[in-house]
Motif scaffolding. Structure first.
Motif, PDB file in Angstrom:
ATOM      1  N   ILE A 181       3.809 -11.659   2.078  1.00 34.01           N
ATOM      2  CA  ILE A 181       3.910 -11.648   0.617  1.00 34.01           C
ATOM      3  C   ILE A 181       4.565 -12.932   0.137  1.00 34.01           C
ATOM      4  O   ILE A 181       4.115 -13.579  -0.816  1.00 34.01           O
ATOM      5  CB  ILE A 181       4.690 -10.412   0.131  1.00 34.01           C
ATOM      6  N   ALA A 182       5.654 -13.331   0.803  1.00 33.25           N
ATOM      7  CA  ALA A 182       6.380 -14.535   0.405  1.00 33.25           C
ATOM      8  C   ALA A 182       5.539 -15.789   0.578  1.00 33.25           C
ATOM      9  O   ALA A 182       5.749 -16.786  -0.129  1.00 33.25           O
ATOM     10  CB  ALA A 182       7.665 -14.658   1.215  1.00 33.25           C
ATOM     11  N   ALA A 183       4.586 -15.769   1.497  1.00 30.09           N
ATOM     12  CA  ALA A 183       3.751 -16.942   1.753  1.00 30.09           C
ATOM     13  C   ALA A 183       2.648 -17.112   0.713  1.00 30.09           C
ATOM     14  O   ALA A 183       1.942 -18.125   0.723  1.00 30.09           O
ATOM     15  CB  ALA A 183       3.136 -16.838   3.145  1.00 30.09           C
ATOM     16  N   SER A 184       2.513 -16.153  -0.201  1.00 30.51           N
ATOM     17  CA  SER A 184       1.430 -16.179  -1.185  1.00 30.51           C
ATOM     18  C   SER A 184       1.989 -16.340  -2.599  1.00 30.51           C
ATOM     19  O   SER A 184       3.089 -15.854  -2.898  1.00 30.51           O
ATOM     20  CB  SER A 184       0.631 -14.871  -1.123  1.00 30.51           C
ATOM     21  N   PRO A 185       1.248 -16.994  -3.496  1.00 32.67           N
ATOM     22  CA  PRO A 185       1.619 -16.952  -4.915  1.00 32.67           C
ATOM     23  C   PRO A 185       1.602 -15.505  -5.404  1.00 32.67           C
ATOM     24  O   PRO A 185       0.786 -14.697  -4.937  1.00 32.67           O
ATOM     25  CB  PRO A 185       0.532 -17.784  -5.597  1.00 32.67           C
ATOM     26  N   LEU A 186       2.490 -15.190  -6.340  1.00 35.73           N
ATOM     27  CA  LEU A 186       2.621 -13.810  -6.807  1.00 35.73           C
ATOM     28  C   LEU A 186       2.398 -13.701  -8.309  1.00 35.73           C
ATOM     29  O   LEU A 186       2.790 -14.588  -9.076  1.00 35.73           O
ATOM     30  CB  LEU A 186       4.004 -13.263  -6.456  1.00 35.73           C
ATOM     31  N   ILE A 187       1.791 -12.602  -8.694  1.00 33.85           N
ATOM     32  CA  ILE A 187       1.684 -12.210 -10.094  1.00 33.85           C
ATOM     33  C   ILE A 187       2.584 -10.993 -10.242  1.00 33.85           C
ATOM     34  O   ILE A 187       2.362  -9.971  -9.585  1.00 33.85           O
ATOM     35  CB  ILE A 187       0.229 -11.864 -10.457  1.00 33.85           C
ATOM     36  N   GLU A 240      -3.443  -7.678   7.037  1.00 37.73           N
ATOM     37  CA  GLU A 240      -2.415  -7.182   7.947  1.00 37.73           C
ATOM     38  C   GLU A 240      -2.235  -5.684   7.804  1.00 37.73           C
ATOM     39  O   GLU A 240      -2.393  -5.126   6.722  1.00 37.73           O
ATOM     40  CB  GLU A 240      -1.075  -7.878   7.651  1.00 37.73           C
ATOM     41  N   GLU A 241      -1.871  -5.042   8.882  1.00 38.11           N
ATOM     42  CA  GLU A 241      -1.580  -3.600   8.851  1.00 38.11           C
ATOM     43  C   GLU A 241      -0.409  -3.324   9.779  1.00 38.11           C
ATOM     44  O   GLU A 241      -0.569  -3.358  10.992  1.00 38.11           O
ATOM     45  CB  GLU A 241      -2.813  -2.811   9.274  1.00 38.11           C
ATOM     46  N   PRO A 242       0.792  -3.118   9.276  1.00 39.61           N
ATOM     47  CA  PRO A 242       1.109  -3.061   7.853  1.00 39.61           C
ATOM     48  C   PRO A 242       1.371  -4.447   7.254  1.00 39.61           C
ATOM     49  O   PRO A 242       1.576  -5.415   7.984  1.00 39.61           O
ATOM     50  CB  PRO A 242       2.395  -2.221   7.840  1.00 39.61           C
ATOM     51  N   VAL A 243       1.386  -4.510   5.930  1.00 42.43           N
ATOM     52  CA  VAL A 243       1.742  -5.738   5.222  1.00 42.43           C
ATOM     53  C   VAL A 243       3.219  -6.062   5.482  1.00 42.43           C
ATOM     54  O   VAL A 243       4.052  -5.155   5.598  1.00 42.43           O
ATOM     55  CB  VAL A 243       1.497  -5.574   3.708  1.00 42.43           C
ATOM     56  N   ALA A 256      -8.768  -5.726  -3.223  1.00 41.59           N
ATOM     57  CA  ALA A 256      -8.354  -4.928  -2.070  1.00 41.59           C
ATOM     58  C   ALA A 256      -6.908  -4.513  -2.273  1.00 41.59           C
ATOM     59  O   ALA A 256      -6.166  -5.146  -3.028  1.00 41.59           O
ATOM     60  CB  ALA A 256      -8.507  -5.743  -0.784  1.00 41.59           C
ATOM     61  N   ALA A 257      -6.484  -3.452  -1.602  1.00 41.50           N
ATOM     62  CA  ALA A 257      -5.118  -2.948  -1.771  1.00 41.50           C
ATOM     63  C   ALA A 257      -4.564  -2.467  -0.443  1.00 41.50           C
ATOM     64  O   ALA A 257      -5.304  -1.928   0.390  1.00 41.50           O
ATOM     65  CB  ALA A 257      -5.087  -1.810  -2.787  1.00 41.50           C
ATOM     66  N   ARG A 258      -3.251  -2.664  -0.265  1.00 46.03           N
ATOM     67  CA  ARG A 258      -2.530  -2.146   0.891  1.00 46.03           C
ATOM     68  C   ARG A 258      -1.203  -1.564   0.413  1.00 46.03           C
ATOM     69  O   ARG A 258      -0.539  -2.126  -0.442  1.00 46.03           O
ATOM     70  CB  ARG A 258      -2.257  -3.251   1.921  1.00 46.03           C
ATOM     71  N   GLY A 259      -0.828  -0.441   1.001  1.00 48.56           N
ATOM     72  CA  GLY A 259       0.445   0.171   0.649  1.00 48.56           C
ATOM     73  C   GLY A 259       1.626  -0.690   1.074  1.00 48.56           C
ATOM     74  O   GLY A 259       1.592  -1.319   2.141  1.00 48.56           O
ATOM     75  N   VAL A 260       2.663  -0.714   0.249  1.00 52.82           N
ATOM     76  CA  VAL A 260       3.863  -1.498   0.569  1.00 52.82           C
ATOM     77  C   VAL A 260       5.143  -0.680   0.390  1.00 52.82           C
ATOM     78  O   VAL A 260       6.228  -1.232   0.267  1.00 52.82           O
ATOM     79  CB  VAL A 260       3.947  -2.791  -0.278  1.00 52.82           C
ATOM     80  N   ASP A 261       5.016   0.647   0.405  1.00 49.86           N
ATOM     81  CA  ASP A 261       6.214   1.467   0.227  1.00 49.86           C
ATOM     82  C   ASP A 261       7.165   1.366   1.417  1.00 49.86           C
ATOM     83  O   ASP A 261       8.330   1.751   1.313  1.00 49.86           O
ATOM     84  CB  ASP A 261       5.835   2.927  -0.027  1.00 49.86           C
ATOM     85  N   HIS A 262       6.679   0.859   2.551  1.00 47.42           N
ATOM     86  CA  HIS A 262       7.575   0.633   3.681  1.00 47.42           C
ATOM     87  C   HIS A 262       8.454  -0.603   3.473  1.00 47.42           C
ATOM     88  O   HIS A 262       9.403  -0.812   4.216  1.00 47.42           O
ATOM     89  CB  HIS A 262       6.762   0.476   4.975  1.00 47.42           C
ATOM     90  N   LEU A 263       8.149  -1.394   2.451  1.00 48.20           N
ATOM     91  CA  LEU A 263       8.896  -2.630   2.188  1.00 48.20           C
ATOM     92  C   LEU A 263       9.831  -2.522   0.988  1.00 48.20           C
ATOM     93  O   LEU A 263      10.772  -3.312   0.866  1.00 48.20           O
ATOM     94  CB  LEU A 263       7.919  -3.791   1.932  1.00 48.20           C
ATOM     95  N   LEU A 264       9.575  -1.578   0.084  1.00 52.96           N
ATOM     96  CA  LEU A 264      10.311  -1.501  -1.176  1.00 52.96           C
ATOM     97  C   LEU A 264      10.969  -0.139  -1.353  1.00 52.96           C
ATOM     98  O   LEU A 264      10.404   0.874  -0.952  1.00 52.96           O
ATOM     99  CB  LEU A 264       9.371  -1.734  -2.365  1.00 52.96           C
TER     100      LEU A 264
END
Length: 220
Positions: A95-101, A87-90, A163-171
């Motif tokens: 995030i909530a739909a996935s298991p998290l570490i 997704e762009e943006p994430v 792979a990596a995606r920025g998430v500063d728009h969420l936090l």
């Protein structure tokens, strides 16, 4: 010179600073004490270390000051091809739909992610919590879940497996502080070390902070 900091800062932030500091001060040994953010203020108060470098701990004694240093950017990492990373943006929903570490709740990144998901009314499925970003990246690469980590911990060597995606728009941003005893005497080399960490932290700025500064407060 003794510094308490987390694994991420010891491994990534300071790796670009310590070689130059050692070149300038070959007679000064640097003792790195790796600790959790909540333990770092206790090490400073107890006199085991001179300063701490970390994001906001849960509690900072009034005898310490927090000198604003810089802001951490965040990325979401997982196996290449993961749907959430396509997704762009994430989004928080992906995030909530996935298991998290996740980091432990002592770390500001974990608290910010929890607050963002709860604020959106979304669940959080944490399968592993830890304090070591290398362990988090390892399990993310194995496909156990996604992880939100500091951007500077995502290196070129990680790109084949993650792979990596920025998430500063969420936090909210994660501010990094230099923690120190209020009114403490600093030798010249400690001022120079902090200035290498952040060029805006001149001796004048640091001396004023040691005199008039306050402990950092969490703002979620």
């Amino acid at each position: 010179m003794a510094i308490a900091t987390t694994h991420t800062h010891a491994r990534y932030t300071l790796s670009g600073i310590l070689p130059e500091f050692s070149r300038r001060h070959p007679g000064v040994a640097v003792h790195l004490v790796q600790a959790t953010p909540d333990d770092i203020p206790l090490l400073i108060v107890g006199g085991q270390v001179d300063i701490g470098i970390c994001t906001t701990p849960h509690h900072v004694p009034s005898s310490l000051v927090g000198i604003t240093c810089y802001v951490f950017e965040h990325v979401l990492v997982g196996p290449p091809g993961h749907p959430a990373l396509a997704e762009e943006p994430v989004t928080l929903a992906s995030i909530a739909a996935s298991p998290l570490i996740s980091y432990s709740e002592q770390h500001a990144i974990a608290r910010r992610l929890t607050a963002a998901l709860e604020g959106a009314g979304l669940p959080q499925n944490v399968v592993v919590r830890g304090t070591d970003v290398e362990v988090m990246k390892h399990y993310a690469a194995l496909g156990l879940g996604l992880a939100v980590i500091p951007r500077n911990a995502y290196t070129p060597a990680d790109r084949e497996r993650l792979a990596a995606r920025g998430v500063d728009h969420l936090l909210p941003p994660s501010m990094v502080y230099v923690l120190a005893r209020r009114g403490a005497y600093w030798p010249r080399h400690l001022y120079e070390f902090v200035n290498l960490l952040s060029p805006v932290l001149t001796r004048t700025v640091v001396e004023q902070a040691l005199r008039d500064g306050e402990p950092p407060g969490e703002r979620l």
